[in-house]
Design a protein around this motif. Structure first.
Motif, PDB file in Angstrom:
ATOM      1  N   ASN A 129       0.489  -1.378  -0.062  1.00  0.00           N
ATOM      2  CA  ASN A 129      -0.164   0.106  -0.130  1.00  0.00           C
ATOM      3  C   ASN A 129       0.852   1.139  -0.049  1.00  0.00           C
ATOM      4  OD1 ASN A 129      -1.358   2.267   0.531  1.00  0.00           O
ATOM      5  ND2 ASN A 129      -2.685   1.214   2.296  1.00  0.00           N
ATOM      6  N   PRO A 130       0.686   2.348  -0.850  1.00  0.00           N
ATOM      7  CA  PRO A 130       1.752   3.265  -0.897  1.00  0.00           C
ATOM      8  C   PRO A 130       1.313   4.322   0.059  1.00  0.00           C
ATOM      9  CG  PRO A 130       0.461   2.560  -3.484  1.00  0.00           C
ATOM     10  CD  PRO A 130       0.071   1.831  -2.987  1.00  0.00           C
ATOM     11  N   GLU A 131       0.398   4.228   0.703  1.00  0.00           N
ATOM     12  CA  GLU A 131      -0.439   5.114   1.939  1.00  0.00           C
ATOM     13  C   GLU A 131       0.644   4.475   3.170  1.00  0.00           C
ATOM     14  OE1 GLU A 131      -4.585   5.952   1.646  1.00  0.00           O
ATOM     15  OE2 GLU A 131      -3.867   6.891  -0.547  1.00  0.00           O
ATOM     16  N   HIS A 132       0.814   3.281   2.977  1.00  0.00           N
ATOM     17  CA  HIS A 132       1.051   2.301   4.596  1.00  0.00           C
ATOM     18  C   HIS A 132       2.780   3.131   5.183  1.00  0.00           C
ATOM     19  CE1 HIS A 132       1.857  -0.192   7.383  1.00  0.00           C
ATOM     20  NE2 HIS A 132       0.496  -0.722   7.049  1.00  0.00           N
ATOM     21  N   GLY A 133       3.114   3.415   6.408  1.00  0.00           N
ATOM     22  CA  GLY A 133       4.321   4.147   6.992  1.00  0.00           C
ATOM     23  C   GLY A 133       5.085   2.603   6.776  1.00  0.00           C
ATOM     24  N   GLU A 134       6.392   3.110   6.287  1.00  0.00           N
ATOM     25  CA  GLU A 134       7.320   2.541   5.838  1.00  0.00           C
ATOM     26  C   GLU A 134       7.773   1.718   7.725  1.00  0.00           C
ATOM     27  OE1 GLU A 134       7.535   1.267   3.520  1.00  0.00           O
ATOM     28  OE2 GLU A 134       6.889   2.722   1.697  1.00  0.00           O
ATOM     29  N   ASP A 135       7.628   2.251   8.319  1.00  0.00           N
ATOM     30  CA  ASP A 135       8.358   1.634   9.715  1.00  0.00           C
ATOM     31  C   ASP A 135       7.407   1.251  10.351  1.00  0.00           C
ATOM     32  OD1 ASP A 135       6.167   4.147  10.317  1.00  0.00           O
ATOM     33  OD2 ASP A 135       7.309   5.177  12.042  1.00  0.00           O
ATOM     34  N   PHE A 147      -7.522 -14.301   2.436  1.00  0.00           N
ATOM     35  CA  PHE A 147      -6.812 -15.210   3.131  1.00  0.00           C
ATOM     36  C   PHE A 147      -5.661 -14.198   4.024  1.00  0.00           C
ATOM     37  CE2 PHE A 147      -2.802 -17.935   3.457  1.00  0.00           C
ATOM     38  CZ  PHE A 147      -2.846 -18.643   3.451  1.00  0.00           C
ATOM     39  N   HIS A 148      -5.200 -14.337   5.075  1.00  0.00           N
ATOM     40  CA  HIS A 148      -4.721 -13.921   5.811  1.00  0.00           C
ATOM     41  C   HIS A 148      -3.424 -12.745   5.116  1.00  0.00           C
ATOM     42  CE1 HIS A 148      -6.174 -16.211   9.189  1.00  0.00           C
ATOM     43  NE2 HIS A 148      -5.412 -17.144   9.206  1.00  0.00           N
ATOM     44  N   TYR A 149      -3.515 -11.710   5.462  1.00  0.00           N
ATOM     45  CA  TYR A 149      -1.942 -10.612   4.839  1.00  0.00           C
ATOM     46  C   TYR A 149      -1.185 -10.014   5.674  1.00  0.00           C
ATOM     47  CZ  TYR A 149      -5.694  -7.278   5.250  1.00  0.00           C
ATOM     48  OH  TYR A 149      -6.424  -6.564   5.899  1.00  0.00           O
ATOM     49  N   ILE A 150      -0.811  -9.364   5.329  1.00  0.00           N
ATOM     50  CA  ILE A 150       0.269  -8.118   5.682  1.00  0.00           C
ATOM     51  C   ILE A 150       0.415  -7.582   4.649  1.00  0.00           C
ATOM     52  CG2 ILE A 150       1.819 -10.189   7.715  1.00  0.00           C
ATOM     53  CD1 ILE A 150       3.850 -10.035   4.925  1.00  0.00           C
ATOM     54  N   GLU A 151       0.263  -6.239   5.369  1.00  0.00           N
ATOM     55  CA  GLU A 151       0.410  -5.069   4.537  1.00  0.00           C
ATOM     56  C   GLU A 151       1.588  -4.424   5.328  1.00  0.00           C
ATOM     57  OE1 GLU A 151      -2.565  -0.900   3.454  1.00  0.00           O
ATOM     58  OE2 GLU A 151      -3.020  -2.929   5.165  1.00  0.00           O
ATOM     59  N   MET A 152       2.912  -3.515   4.036  1.00  0.00           N
ATOM     60  CA  MET A 152       3.404  -2.556   3.617  1.00  0.00           C
ATOM     61  C   MET A 152       3.289  -1.781   3.153  1.00  0.00           C
ATOM     62  SD  MET A 152       6.014  -5.625   2.760  1.00  0.00           S
ATOM     63  CE  MET A 152       5.528  -6.794   3.837  1.00  0.00           C
ATOM     64  N   GLY A 153       4.715  -0.757   3.323  1.00  0.00           N
ATOM     65  CA  GLY A 153       4.248   0.288   2.621  1.00  0.00           C
ATOM     66  C   GLY A 153       5.955  -0.111   0.846  1.00  0.00           C
TER      67      GLY A 153
END
Length: 292
Positions: A11-17, A66-72
């Protein structure tokens, strides 16, 4: 070492930290990441690159597949993952590290059913089975390539709306081209890179299958009790148990989930932390590692 299987969302709007972990989805496998709590600071490790410190956010999603992880995007690039990929997340609680291993092939046990009177190459894959195989990309395109031995055919993909369905149904024409019979047990693999379904023989799936429903006697197929049993299978069992206790019979609209899982096995033993960027093959409930 705590482990879980997840799809990757970039997700481009997700924080990178931060990295969001959502592990309450209906078709996801049972996981071991209960100790990876909200707000935990961990080091995201990747061989050959600087370690990256991030904060874990535990999220909830009532409609996830399905279970997921979201990141920048920068975090995804740092661990060499793209959106739509599937990975094994391993959390070392003692060292506070997280390692992500790309899963390139997912495998499930199925019983092939055939549709009479349909000559066109077509396959109908149950919603739950589709998500466990990691076939979201194939669903968007509406087609998938299938291979059995030297036989290969391009199939039109359809998905029934029942979210608990685990059926696998081929048109008569497609089954003939792939040399697969009605009621035949198989180990079905989906290669995300090649976008191809692969069939191989499976001797430990019950042979006494009703071709009309895909069901098998309870003595021939047991529900899997391992730590990687899907939540949809658990939910179906809960409904059946509730109906039994109330003295009422309940007919499911889908084939029993026991058809698509192995007999009771021991949970996989924790191993050494894997290296991010490697590929692996997921066969429920055991992970087979390898490089591609």
């Amino acid at each position: 070492m705590a482990r879980g299987l997840f799809d990757v969302v970039v997700n481009p709007e997700h924080g990178e930290d931060t990295m969001t972990v959502v592990a309450n989805c209906i078709n996801g496998y049972e996981h071991e990441l209960h100790t990876l709590r909200d707000g935990t600071m961990v080091v995201l490790k990747k061989e050959g690159s600087p370690d990256k410190q991030i904060r874990i956010v535990r999220g909830l999603d009532d409609e996830c597949l399905f279970h997921y992880i979201e990141m920048g995007p920068a975090t995804a690039q740092a661990v060499d993952l793209r959106g739509g990929a599937r990975c094994l997340l391993e959390y070392n609680e003692l060292e506070h590290t997280v390692t992500l291993t790309k899963i390139t092939v997912n495998k499930e046990r199925v019983v092939v059913l055939t549709e009479k009177g349909r000559a066109e190459p077509r396959v109908r894959i149950g919603y739950s089975l589709l998500n466990k195989l990691g076939m979201a990309g194939a669903r968007r395109s509406g087609t998938v390539r299938a291979r059995h031995g030297n036989a290969s055919v391009k199939l039109r993909l359809s998905v029934p709306p029942n979210e608990l369905s685990e059926q696998f149904v081929l048109s008569a024409g497609a089954a003939a081209k792939l040399r697969l019979g009605n009621g035949q047990p198989c180990l079905l693999a989906y290669d995300q890179g090649a976008r191809t379904l692969l069939f191989s023989p499976l001797s430990d799936v019950p042979e006494s299958v009703d071709p009309a429903t895909g069901s098998a006697p309870n003595t021939s197929a047991q529900y899997m009790r391992s730590s990687y049993r899907s939540r949809s299978a658990q939910r179906a069992d809960t409904k059946t148990t509730a109906a039994s206790r109330s003295g009422k019979s309940q007919t499911r609209k889908t084939a029993p989930s026991g058809l698509f899982v192995s007999k009771q096995t021991k949970a996989p033993k924790p191993g050494r932390s894997s290296k991010t960027g490697e590929s692996a093959v997921w066969i429920s409930p055991t992970l087979h590692r390898g490089r591609r």
